[in-house]
Scaffold this active site. Structure first.
Site, PDB file in Angstrom:
ATOM      1  N   GLY A  22       0.861  -1.177   0.000  1.00  0.00           N
ATOM      2  CA  GLY A  22       0.000   0.000   0.000  1.00  0.00           C
ATOM      3  C   GLY A  22       0.895   1.224   0.000  1.00  0.00           C
ATOM      4  O   GLY A  22       1.662   1.435   0.954  1.00  0.00           O
ATOM      5  N   ARG A  79     -14.692   2.054  11.471  1.00  0.00           N
ATOM      6  CA  ARG A  79     -13.658   1.175  10.909  1.00  0.00           C
ATOM      7  C   ARG A  79     -14.280  -0.134  10.439  1.00  0.00           C
ATOM      8  O   ARG A  79     -13.849  -0.720   9.457  1.00  0.00           O
ATOM      9  CB  ARG A  79     -12.564   0.917  11.942  1.00  0.00           C
ATOM     10  CG  ARG A  79     -11.769   2.165  12.306  1.00  0.00           C
ATOM     11  CD  ARG A  79     -10.689   1.882  13.319  1.00  0.00           C
ATOM     12  NE  ARG A  79      -9.896   3.064  13.631  1.00  0.00           N
ATOM     13  CZ  ARG A  79     -10.135   3.879  14.656  1.00  0.00           C
ATOM     14  NH1 ARG A  79     -11.133   3.643  15.485  1.00  0.00           N
ATOM     15  NH2 ARG A  79      -9.363   4.931  14.878  1.00  0.00           N
ATOM     16  N   THR A  94      -4.094  -2.089   8.124  1.00  0.00           N
ATOM     17  CA  THR A  94      -5.399  -1.919   7.480  1.00  0.00           C
ATOM     18  C   THR A  94      -6.533  -2.178   8.473  1.00  0.00           C
ATOM     19  O   THR A  94      -6.496  -3.154   9.227  1.00  0.00           O
ATOM     20  CB  THR A  94      -5.491  -2.909   6.292  1.00  0.00           C
ATOM     21  OG1 THR A  94      -4.381  -2.667   5.421  1.00  0.00           O
ATOM     22  CG2 THR A  94      -6.792  -2.745   5.528  1.00  0.00           C
ATOM     23  N   ASN A  95      -7.544  -1.338   8.434  1.00  0.00           N
ATOM     24  CA  ASN A  95      -8.707  -1.484   9.325  1.00  0.00           C
ATOM     25  C   ASN A  95      -9.815  -2.328   8.689  1.00  0.00           C
ATOM     26  O   ASN A  95      -9.864  -2.430   7.477  1.00  0.00           O
ATOM     27  CB  ASN A  95      -9.254  -0.088   9.653  1.00  0.00           C
ATOM     28  CG  ASN A  95      -8.474   0.549  10.791  1.00  0.00           C
ATOM     29  OD1 ASN A  95      -8.289  -0.056  11.833  1.00  0.00           O
ATOM     30  ND2 ASN A  95      -8.018   1.773  10.574  1.00  0.00           N
ATOM     31  N   ASP A 115      -3.002   4.700  19.365  1.00  0.00           N
ATOM     32  CA  ASP A 115      -3.985   5.172  20.355  1.00  0.00           C
ATOM     33  C   ASP A 115      -3.271   5.707  21.593  1.00  0.00           C
ATOM     34  O   ASP A 115      -3.676   6.717  22.177  1.00  0.00           O
ATOM     35  CB  ASP A 115      -4.939   4.026  20.732  1.00  0.00           C
ATOM     36  CG  ASP A 115      -5.736   3.537  19.528  1.00  0.00           C
ATOM     37  OD1 ASP A 115      -6.026   4.364  18.639  1.00  0.00           O
ATOM     38  OD2 ASP A 115      -6.058   2.336  19.462  1.00  0.00           O
ATOM     39  N   ARG A 153      -1.814   9.109  20.863  1.00  0.00           N
ATOM     40  CA  ARG A 153      -2.857  10.162  20.923  1.00  0.00           C
ATOM     41  C   ARG A 153      -3.181  10.519  22.379  1.00  0.00           C
ATOM     42  O   ARG A 153      -3.271  11.697  22.730  1.00  0.00           O
ATOM     43  CB  ARG A 153      -4.120   9.668  20.208  1.00  0.00           C
ATOM     44  CG  ARG A 153      -3.956   9.673  18.705  1.00  0.00           C
ATOM     45  CD  ARG A 153      -5.218   9.210  17.993  1.00  0.00           C
ATOM     46  NE  ARG A 153      -5.060   9.399  16.556  1.00  0.00           N
ATOM     47  CZ  ARG A 153      -5.573   8.589  15.629  1.00  0.00           C
ATOM     48  NH1 ARG A 153      -6.300   7.547  15.996  1.00  0.00           N
ATOM     49  NH2 ARG A 153      -5.376   8.838  14.351  1.00  0.00           N
ATOM     50  N   HIS A 199      -9.118  -1.648  18.395  1.00  0.00           N
ATOM     51  CA  HIS A 199      -8.864  -0.341  17.797  1.00  0.00           C
ATOM     52  C   HIS A 199     -10.201   0.214  17.308  1.00  0.00           C
ATOM     53  O   HIS A 199     -10.566   0.082  16.158  1.00  0.00           O
ATOM     54  CB  HIS A 199      -7.890  -0.512  16.631  1.00  0.00           C
ATOM     55  CG  HIS A 199      -7.426   0.782  16.047  1.00  0.00           C
ATOM     56  ND1 HIS A 199      -7.025   1.854  16.804  1.00  0.00           N
ATOM     57  CD2 HIS A 199      -7.282   1.171  14.755  1.00  0.00           C
ATOM     58  CE1 HIS A 199      -6.655   2.835  16.002  1.00  0.00           C
ATOM     59  NE2 HIS A 199      -6.804   2.449  14.762  1.00  0.00           N
TER      60      HIS A 199
HETATM   61  N1  APR Z   1      -2.869  -4.464  -3.304  1.00  0.00           N
HETATM   62  C1  APR Z   1      -1.988  -3.456  -3.097  1.00  0.00           C
HETATM   63  N2  APR Z   1      -2.370  -2.197  -2.818  1.00  0.00           N
HETATM   64  C2  APR Z   1      -3.684  -1.953  -2.726  1.00  0.00           C
HETATM   65  C3  APR Z   1      -4.653  -2.963  -2.919  1.00  0.00           C
HETATM   66  C4  APR Z   1      -4.191  -4.268  -3.229  1.00  0.00           C
HETATM   67  N3  APR Z   1      -5.024  -5.273  -3.432  1.00  0.00           N
HETATM   68  N4  APR Z   1      -5.869  -2.380  -2.765  1.00  0.00           N
HETATM   69  C5  APR Z   1      -5.678  -1.095  -2.463  1.00  0.00           C
HETATM   70  N5  APR Z   1      -4.357  -0.816  -2.444  1.00  0.00           N
HETATM   71  C6  APR Z   1      -3.692   0.459  -2.194  1.00  0.00           C
HETATM   72  C7  APR Z   1      -4.371   1.639  -2.881  1.00  0.00           C
HETATM   73  O1  APR Z   1      -4.044   1.678  -4.269  1.00  0.00           O
HETATM   74  C8  APR Z   1      -3.839   2.824  -2.095  1.00  0.00           C
HETATM   75  O2  APR Z   1      -2.685   3.372  -2.701  1.00  0.00           O
HETATM   76  O3  APR Z   1      -3.743   0.805  -0.811  1.00  0.00           O
HETATM   77  C9  APR Z   1      -3.479   2.213  -0.733  1.00  0.00           C
HETATM   78  C10 APR Z   1      -4.275   2.793   0.427  1.00  0.00           C
HETATM   79  O4  APR Z   1      -3.895   4.113   0.570  1.00  0.00           O
HETATM   80  P1  APR Z   1      -4.897   5.275   1.038  1.00  0.00           P
HETATM   81  O5  APR Z   1      -6.164   5.196   0.262  1.00  0.00           O
HETATM   82  O6  APR Z   1      -4.128   6.553   1.037  1.00  0.00           O
HETATM   83  O7  APR Z   1      -5.264   4.843   2.531  1.00  0.00           O
HETATM   84  P2  APR Z   1      -4.386   5.084   3.850  1.00  0.00           P
HETATM   85  O8  APR Z   1      -4.779   6.378   4.451  1.00  0.00           O
HETATM   86  O9  APR Z   1      -2.968   4.808   3.569  1.00  0.00           O
HETATM   87  O10 APR Z   1      -4.990   3.950   4.812  1.00  0.00           O
HETATM   88  C11 APR Z   1      -4.753   2.587   4.524  1.00  0.00           C
HETATM   89  O11 APR Z   1      -4.672   1.992   6.836  1.00  0.00           O
HETATM   90  O12 APR Z   1      -5.066   3.257   8.714  1.00  0.00           O
HETATM   91  C12 APR Z   1      -5.592   2.322   7.838  1.00  0.00           C
HETATM   92  O13 APR Z   1      -7.985   2.711   7.889  1.00  0.00           O
HETATM   93  C13 APR Z   1      -6.815   2.848   7.114  1.00  0.00           C
HETATM   94  O14 APR Z   1      -7.481   0.763   6.173  1.00  0.00           O
HETATM   95  C14 APR Z   1      -6.831   1.977   5.905  1.00  0.00           C
HETATM   96  C15 APR Z   1      -5.349   1.738   5.621  1.00  0.00           C
END
Ligand code: APR
Length: 310
Positions: A7, A86, A117-118, A146, A149, A173
């Protein structure tokens, strides 16, 4: 030492930045979106001469380069929008992390998994089920955030350095998290001597709603600076075998009287991952709150199992 961060969004890219710029490990960044991980990794590599680190950072869409990773951090998935809990992310993110863990296990069978991831405790449960790794090597990052914070809000209230505030937030969480007021201190002084009970309850509430407060301000994103700092602390403690005591979501097998449930509890993190779960003494109220939190996680796991069956 190599860390794969899955991600390359807000949390993942900021984790990658913190890990390389603090010279903790080399990083491979993966994202499903073509060019996103490669682009951010290249940008971070180009910052190296300015910030002065010698770590390698690369990115792509493939899992092959994750081979031999010591730690994998999973941040892929969708983030909350205002008004969402979440748990609303469960179906989408549950499927995403399932597929990612399958890919990672094939190339990094000895890695420690840190889930971000949540909904956190349930995605960590999914990572354990899919990977079949021992519980020492599958943990979720939530308590670190947490707790940060909670400490930050206490520091703001007392106008003192947040790093001198020692405190802990246990449990799931989400709304059921358990900030421990009784054991929180500032420079060794119990906060109950410095902040009255009503105000402390407001600080506890703000901690519980800390994620939602950021989402309501950002509107199109959720928090990422503090979450990535929490991940970085955990990664550093594992790779440098520091033995830091940090609350993490880990599979409880009887500790705190809780069976077979991922929940945030204090753990000593070292080279082996979770090297010890520290069963601190809790008040009756805190223990009851922890049990309620465990019940909430179990119900969300059951919802996930219904999704899989359906
Ligand atoms: N494989 C790889 N990357 C993926 C996939 C996948 N199957 N599906 C989604 N992604 C990528 C997206 O392309 C995106 O770039 O995951 C990334 C998520 O980034 P953001 O949308 O910016 O989300 P972010 O704020 O980083 O949060 C990610 O962490 O804190 C938790 O609740 C939040 O579940 C969320 C996660």
């Amino acid at each position: 030492m190599k860390v794969t961060v899955v991600g390359a969004g807000h949390v993942g890219a900021t984790c990658a930045q913190r890990i390389v710029e603090n010279s903790i490990a080399d990083v491979y960044l993966v994202d499903i979106v073509e060019g996103l991980a490669a682009g951010k990794a290249l940008d971070l590599a180009e910052a190296a001469p300015l910030v002065g680190h010698g770590r390698s950072i690369t990115g792509g869409t493939e899992y092959g380069p994750a081979e031999g990773s010591d730690v994998v951090v999973i941040t892929a998935g969708v983030a909350r929008k205002p008004g969402m809990s979440r748990d609303d992310l469960l179906e989408t993110n549950g499927r995403i992390v399932t597929q990612i863990v399958e890919e990672l296990v094939a190339v990094a069978p000895d890695a420690v998994i840190i889930m971000v991831t949540n909904p956190l405790d349930v995605t960590t449960h999914i990572a354990k089920e899919v990977s079949n790794f021992p519980r020492e090597r599958v943990m979720g990052m939530a308590g670190a955030l947490d707790t940060a914070r909670f400490r930050a809000f206490i520091g703001m209230e007392l106008d003192c350095a947040a790093r001198d505030v020692q405190a802990m937030v246990l449990g799931g969480h989400g709304d059921s998290m358990v900030p421990l007021v009784s054991s929180a201190t500032v420079g060794g002084v119990p906060i109950t001597q410095l902040i009255d009970a009503r105000r402390l309850e407001e600080i506890v509430e703000r901690t519980r709603d800390g994620g939602a407060e950021i989402v309501s301000l950002l509107k199109t994103a959720s928090a990422f600076y503090a979450p990535s700092a929490g991940v970085t602390d955990m990664v550093a403690s594992i790779l440098r075998d520091e033995g830091r005591v940090i609350p993490v979501s880990v599979l409880l097998q009887g500790e705190f009287g809780i069976e077979d449930t991922f929940l945030g509890v204090p753990a000593r993190l070292g080279a082996g991952g979770v090297e010890e779960i520290i069963e601190c003494e809790l008040s009756d109220d805190e223990l009851a709150a922890l049990q309620r939190s465990a019940q909430h996680v179990r119900e969300t796991v059951e919802a996930w199992e219904r999704i899989c069956a359906g």
